[in-house]
Design a protein around this motif. Structure first.
Motif, PDB file in Angstrom:
ATOM      1  N   GLU A   1      -9.687 -16.682  32.980  1.00  0.00           N
ATOM      2  CA  GLU A   1      -8.459 -17.468  33.024  1.00  0.00           C
ATOM      3  C   GLU A   1      -8.376 -18.468  31.875  1.00  0.00           C
ATOM      4  N   SER A   2      -9.517 -18.861  31.332  1.00  0.00           N
ATOM      5  CA  SER A   2      -9.502 -19.822  30.227  1.00  0.00           C
ATOM      6  C   SER A   2      -8.856 -19.237  28.970  1.00  0.00           C
ATOM      7  N   LEU A   3      -8.773 -17.900  28.891  1.00  0.00           N
ATOM      8  CA  LEU A   3      -8.105 -17.284  27.738  1.00  0.00           C
ATOM      9  C   LEU A   3      -6.606 -17.559  27.731  1.00  0.00           C
ATOM     10  N   LEU A   4      -6.062 -17.907  28.883  1.00  0.00           N
ATOM     11  CA  LEU A   4      -4.625 -18.177  28.979  1.00  0.00           C
ATOM     12  C   LEU A   4      -4.268 -19.575  28.508  1.00  0.00           C
ATOM     13  N   ASP A   5      -5.272 -20.438  28.316  1.00  0.00           N
ATOM     14  CA  ASP A   5      -4.999 -21.793  27.843  1.00  0.00           C
ATOM     15  C   ASP A   5      -4.435 -21.748  26.428  1.00  0.00           C
ATOM     16  N   GLY A   6      -3.221 -22.207  26.277  1.00  0.00           N
ATOM     17  CA  GLY A   6      -2.574 -22.215  24.965  1.00  0.00           C
ATOM     18  C   GLY A   6      -2.085 -20.863  24.492  1.00  0.00           C
ATOM     19  N   PHE A   7      -2.146 -19.843  25.356  1.00  0.00           N
ATOM     20  CA  PHE A   7      -1.696 -18.502  24.946  1.00  0.00           C
ATOM     21  C   PHE A   7      -0.184 -18.492  24.756  1.00  0.00           C
ATOM     22  N   LYS A   8       0.256 -17.952  23.653  1.00  0.00           N
ATOM     23  CA  LYS A   8       1.686 -17.839  23.359  1.00  0.00           C
ATOM     24  C   LYS A   8       1.943 -16.501  22.681  1.00  0.00           C
ATOM     25  N   ALA A   9       2.666 -15.641  23.367  1.00  0.00           N
ATOM     26  CA  ALA A   9       2.933 -14.302  22.819  1.00  0.00           C
ATOM     27  C   ALA A   9       3.778 -14.405  21.558  1.00  0.00           C
TER      28      ALA A   9
ATOM     29  N   ALA B   1       0.837  -1.204   0.000  1.00  0.00           N
ATOM     30  CA  ALA B   1       0.000   0.000   0.000  1.00  0.00           C
ATOM     31  C   ALA B   1       0.867   1.246   0.000  1.00  0.00           C
ATOM     32  N   ALA B   2       0.412   2.289  -0.680  1.00  0.00           N
ATOM     33  CA  ALA B   2       1.180   3.527  -0.806  1.00  0.00           C
ATOM     34  C   ALA B   2       0.890   4.523   0.307  1.00  0.00           C
ATOM     35  N   ILE B   3       0.013   4.160   1.228  1.00  0.00           N
ATOM     36  CA  ILE B   3      -0.363   5.065   2.312  1.00  0.00           C
ATOM     37  C   ILE B   3       0.742   5.161   3.356  1.00  0.00           C
ATOM     38  N   GLU B   4       0.627   6.189   4.199  1.00  0.00           N
ATOM     39  CA  GLU B   4       1.477   6.293   5.386  1.00  0.00           C
ATOM     40  C   GLU B   4       0.638   5.848   6.577  1.00  0.00           C
ATOM     41  N   PHE B   5       1.067   4.772   7.218  1.00  0.00           N
ATOM     42  CA  PHE B   5       0.324   4.152   8.317  1.00  0.00           C
ATOM     43  C   PHE B   5       1.089   4.412   9.610  1.00  0.00           C
ATOM     44  N   GLU B   6       0.501   5.225  10.492  1.00  0.00           N
ATOM     45  CA  GLU B   6       1.181   5.642  11.723  1.00  0.00           C
ATOM     46  C   GLU B   6       0.432   5.102  12.943  1.00  0.00           C
ATOM     47  N   PRO B   7       0.991   4.108  13.647  1.00  0.00           N
ATOM     48  CA  PRO B   7       0.324   3.609  14.854  1.00  0.00           C
ATOM     49  C   PRO B   7       0.205   4.698  15.909  1.00  0.00           C
ATOM     50  N   LEU B   8      -0.962   4.806  16.530  1.00  0.00           N
ATOM     51  CA  LEU B   8      -1.191   5.744  17.620  1.00  0.00           C
ATOM     52  C   LEU B   8      -1.165   5.036  18.970  1.00  0.00           C
ATOM     53  N   ILE B   9      -1.833   3.876  19.039  1.00  0.00           N
ATOM     54  CA  ILE B   9      -1.896   3.095  20.277  1.00  0.00           C
ATOM     55  C   ILE B   9      -1.589   1.645  19.924  1.00  0.00           C
ATOM     56  N   GLN B  10      -0.665   1.035  20.684  1.00  0.00           N
ATOM     57  CA  GLN B  10      -0.268  -0.343  20.424  1.00  0.00           C
ATOM     58  C   GLN B  10      -0.271  -1.161  21.712  1.00  0.00           C
ATOM     59  N   SER B  11      -0.406  -2.462  21.552  1.00  0.00           N
ATOM     60  CA  SER B  11      -0.299  -3.380  22.680  1.00  0.00           C
ATOM     61  C   SER B  11       1.168  -3.525  23.071  1.00  0.00           C
ATOM     62  N   SER B  12       1.422  -4.287  24.122  1.00  0.00           N
ATOM     63  CA  SER B  12       2.803  -4.628  24.457  1.00  0.00           C
ATOM     64  C   SER B  12       3.265  -5.758  23.532  1.00  0.00           C
ATOM     65  N   ALA B  13       4.537  -6.114  23.632  1.00  0.00           N
ATOM     66  CA  ALA B  13       5.051  -7.214  22.807  1.00  0.00           C
ATOM     67  C   ALA B  13       4.634  -8.578  23.358  1.00  0.00           C
ATOM     68  N   ASN B  14       4.144  -8.619  24.607  1.00  0.00           N
ATOM     69  CA  ASN B  14       3.680  -9.866  25.210  1.00  0.00           C
ATOM     70  C   ASN B  14       2.203 -10.055  24.878  1.00  0.00           C
ATOM     71  N   ALA B  15       1.920 -10.146  23.585  1.00  0.00           N
ATOM     72  CA  ALA B  15       0.539 -10.182  23.105  1.00  0.00           C
ATOM     73  C   ALA B  15       0.401 -11.176  21.969  1.00  0.00           C
ATOM     74  N   ALA B  16      -0.841 -11.533  21.675  1.00  0.00           N
ATOM     75  CA  ALA B  16      -1.144 -12.440  20.567  1.00  0.00           C
ATOM     76  C   ALA B  16      -2.585 -12.210  20.149  1.00  0.00           C
ATOM     77  N   LEU B  17      -2.944 -12.737  18.973  1.00  0.00           N
ATOM     78  CA  LEU B  17      -4.315 -12.633  18.481  1.00  0.00           C
ATOM     79  C   LEU B  17      -5.102 -13.871  18.903  1.00  0.00           C
ATOM     80  N   LEU B  18      -6.325 -13.638  19.380  1.00  0.00           N
ATOM     81  CA  LEU B  18      -7.204 -14.707  19.843  1.00  0.00           C
ATOM     82  C   LEU B  18      -8.417 -14.799  18.921  1.00  0.00           C
ATOM     83  N   PRO B  19      -8.957 -15.989  18.700  1.00  0.00           N
ATOM     84  CA  PRO B  19     -10.195 -16.103  17.907  1.00  0.00           C
ATOM     85  C   PRO B  19     -11.350 -15.422  18.638  1.00  0.00           C
ATOM     86  N   ALA B  20     -12.072 -14.572  17.935  1.00  0.00           N
ATOM     87  CA  ALA B  20     -13.188 -13.863  18.566  1.00  0.00           C
ATOM     88  C   ALA B  20     -14.241 -14.834  19.083  1.00  0.00           C
TER      89      ALA B  20
END
Length: 633
Positions: free
Chosen positions: A394-402, A365-384
């Motif tokens: 606490e069940s969200l921590l099952d299998g969580f891997k940053a 993409a030719a746009i300029e993409f500037e993050p304003l707010i970000q998570s920490s690096a100890n993060a991962a994407l979870l299925p909605a």
């Protein structure tokens, strides 16, 4: 011999006088030839105005008066504050020069019990005390225009120096443009006060929206509207769920025409009661997206993924009677999460989000993409889908891997954008207006991958006093919304004025030398410590091997080992001192080189430039005289 000595002294004195006269002559020449000339040699152009600022001050239609208040005597014991005040004054003077007389600057020293102090107080400027019981220090700016409009910067704060130019340019812009942009609000969530059929009572609106309505003119638009009114300057879209094609087209063309957009989308909006039944959680789809618009504009957003943050997840209790535990999808974003170079978030301490998604720039993409707010690096994407029927957090921590990646929750997008409707308006029968396939100018968009960020539970506590409802903020969610919309409501020139590098810059080369020396010192100390441990182990082994355990004298082997260690310790300590001495020598050499450059090189270059201009003008003058003489002949 005496005659020769006197001749040398005479020649030496003559040379000194000649050099002095040359210096005076060059100084006078520079004064007249380079009068008004300026050159900014700083790496980040600290003494140059941003192009957007230049356009703002040069396009003023009516005069604007600026009054810069600074207490000279009361600040005498703070050289750093005085240096910053000088920086502010020089920037204001530069703006005044660029305005072609429309920006009138007055510098005022408000001494105690003077009319000037009364005037500063009348404007509403704040004071600071540098010492306990000391005189109050004024350090602020007031501005007025021809229609009795007033704007102030109550107190210049050195820790906000990166946004000094933006703050002043924003003040001038507001005085020069009294008519603010109208904000259009398009929301599928109940953000305003309404009648709640379940309770049979009026439900209050969200505090963030009420606060925004107090600051700006906000007009509610229908989410299925086919057209954005022409007088809307900023469009705020909240939870654009199942937008019609006509509504998508209207938003697309609004952006193509140069309109500013802030959109709140969500993989799972906790305030969306789709499919809710009494006593049951919502069962329907609660996600929202701008669909083909984001794809065409070069932004990626997956509404089936939610950000989980192990480091910043808040401790909450999901149900009554349930003990509190960490919920990695309810995130308390801190100062380190904010973009320190963007004025909308740089001063925010805490912003809370809930089941937020992730935004990213589309590859190529030719746009300029500037993050304003970000998570920490100890993060991962979870299925909605994992959060649809969540028994406990606490069940969200099952299998969580940053993943080690910082996910962008809010971003600014700017640049030329392509329309999501290259073939024109869908169902174009009776279509009015010109279709644009590309944005007229660089677009300015703020995207936020969460809608719950605006809701009261994540940032305010509601209190009732004598029947009146008061919202007490405990996070900066409302400030984020107000800052973002206010920023977009300004002109494109104002938005382009970004944070600048600090005037007080560290000596990076010196710090690098110190770090290198520190690494060497630590390595030597570690080596010495290891030698000590090995020697102690050897001494202990020799002691254990001796038969006369009751003797306190050292054996020859122990004595030799101890002497060897002492010699080695002296050697390592000598190297430590040599490393420290080398560091000091390098720093002194660097200081000497900088002094030579500042004292000799720059004046020499200026002198050469002045002499070159003088010779060039002289040649032109001689050529002109020769041409005139030839013409007369």
């Amino acid at each position: 011999m005496n005659t020769t000595s006197r001749s040398r002294k005479t020649y030496g004195a003559t040379a000194l006088v000649a050099l002095a006269l040359l210096f005076i002559g060059v100084t006078i020449l520079i004064t007249f030839v380079l009068r008004g000339a300026r050159i900014d040699l700083t790496e980040s152009k600290l003494y140059s105005l941003a192009p957007g600022t230049e356009r703002i001050v040069s396009s003023l239609a009516e005069p604007v008066n600026l009054y810069f208040f600074f207490s000279q005597e009361a600040s005498a014991q703070s050289p750093q504050l005085r240096a910053y005040a000088q920086r502010v004054r020089e920037m204001l003077e530069e703006m005044s020069r660029e305005s072609d007389g429309k920006l009138r600057l007055t510098v005022i020293d408000p001494k105690p019990f003077s009319e000037e102090e009364d005037r500063a107080s009348e404007f509403g400027l704040q004071t600071a005390s540098l010492t306990p019981g000391g005189e109050p220090v004024y350090f602020g700016l007031a501005g007025t225009n021809s229609t009795d409009g007033r704007e102030i910067i109550g107190l210049f704060q050195p820790d906000k120096e990166e946004f000094l130019e933006y703050d002043v340019a924003s003040l001038i812009y507001r005085l020069g443009n009294t008519k603010r942009a109208t904000v259009g609000l398009m929301s599928s969530l109940p953000v305003d006060a309404r009648f709640d059929q379940m309770s049979g009572q009026m439900a209050p609106g969200w505090a963030s929206i009420q606060q925004l309505r107090e600051l700006l003119e906000v007009r509610t638009l229908q989410p299925d509207g086919n057209e954005i009114p022409a007088d809307i300057g900023v469009l705020m879209v909240v939870h654009p769920k199942a937008l019609s094609t006509q509504a998508q087209y209207a938003i697309d063309q609004f952006v193509m025409r140069g309109g500013k957009l802030i959109a709140f989308i969500d993989p799972q909006s906790e305030n969306d009661n789709a499919g809710a039944q009494p006593g049951m959680p919502p069962m329907g789809d609660r996600s929202s997206t701008l669909g083909p618009l984001l794809e065409a504009w070069g932004v990626k957003f997956d509404p089936t993924q939610i950000v989980g943050d192990r480091e910043l997840g808040l401790t909450v209790s999901l149900r009554q009677g349930q003990p509190p535990s960490q919920h990695i999808a309810i995130i308390g974003l801190n100062r380190q999460s904010m973009n320190s170079k963007d004025v909308t978030v740089s001063a925010l301490d805490t912003v809370n989000v809930m089941t937020a998604g992730a935004l990213s720039k589309k590859e190529g993409a030719a746009i300029e993409f500037e993050p304003l707010i970000q998570s920490s690096a100890n993060a991962a994407l979870l299925p909605a889908a994992k959060l649809m029927f969540l028994p406990d957090s606490e069940s969200l921590l099952d299998g969580f891997k940053a993943t080690g990646e910082r996910y962008t929750i809010a971003a600014r997008v700017h640049g030329k954008l392509k329309s999501a409707f290259p073939d024109g308006k869908p169902d174009a029968e009776g279509a009015a207006g010109q279709h644009l396939t590309e944005s007229k100018e660089d677009a300015n968009i703020i995207l936020v991958a969460d809608t719950d960020i605006l809701a009261d539970p994540l940032w305010v506590r509601t209190q009732s006093v004598f029947g009146q409802r008061f919202a007490v903020a405990w996070a900066n969610n409302g400030d984020f919304l107000a800052n973002s919309v206010d920023n977009l409501a300004g002109s494109a020139d104002l938005i382009s004025v970004r944070g600048r590098q600090s005037f007080f810059r560290p000596f990076t080369k010196v710090e690098e030398l110190r770090r290198q020396a520190g690494d060497q010192l630590r390595a030597k100390e570690k080596e010495l410590d290891q030698e000590l441990k090995e020697t102690e182990q050897k001494l202990s082994a020799l002691e254990a091997a001796r038969g006369d355990q009751g003797s306190f004298s050292l054996s020859p082997e122990q004595q030799a080992e101890l002497e060897r260690f002492q010699e080695e310790r002296l050697r390592i300590r000598k190297e430590l001192r040599e490393t420290q001495r080398s560091l000091n020598v390098e720093i002194e050499k660097l200081g000497t080189r900088l002094a030579i450059i500042n004292i000799a090189l720059v004046p020499t270059l200026l002198a050469i430039g002045a002499l070159s201009l003088w010779f060039l003008r002289r040649r032109r003058l001689q050529a002109g005289r020769a041409a005139a003489h030839t013409a007369r002949g």
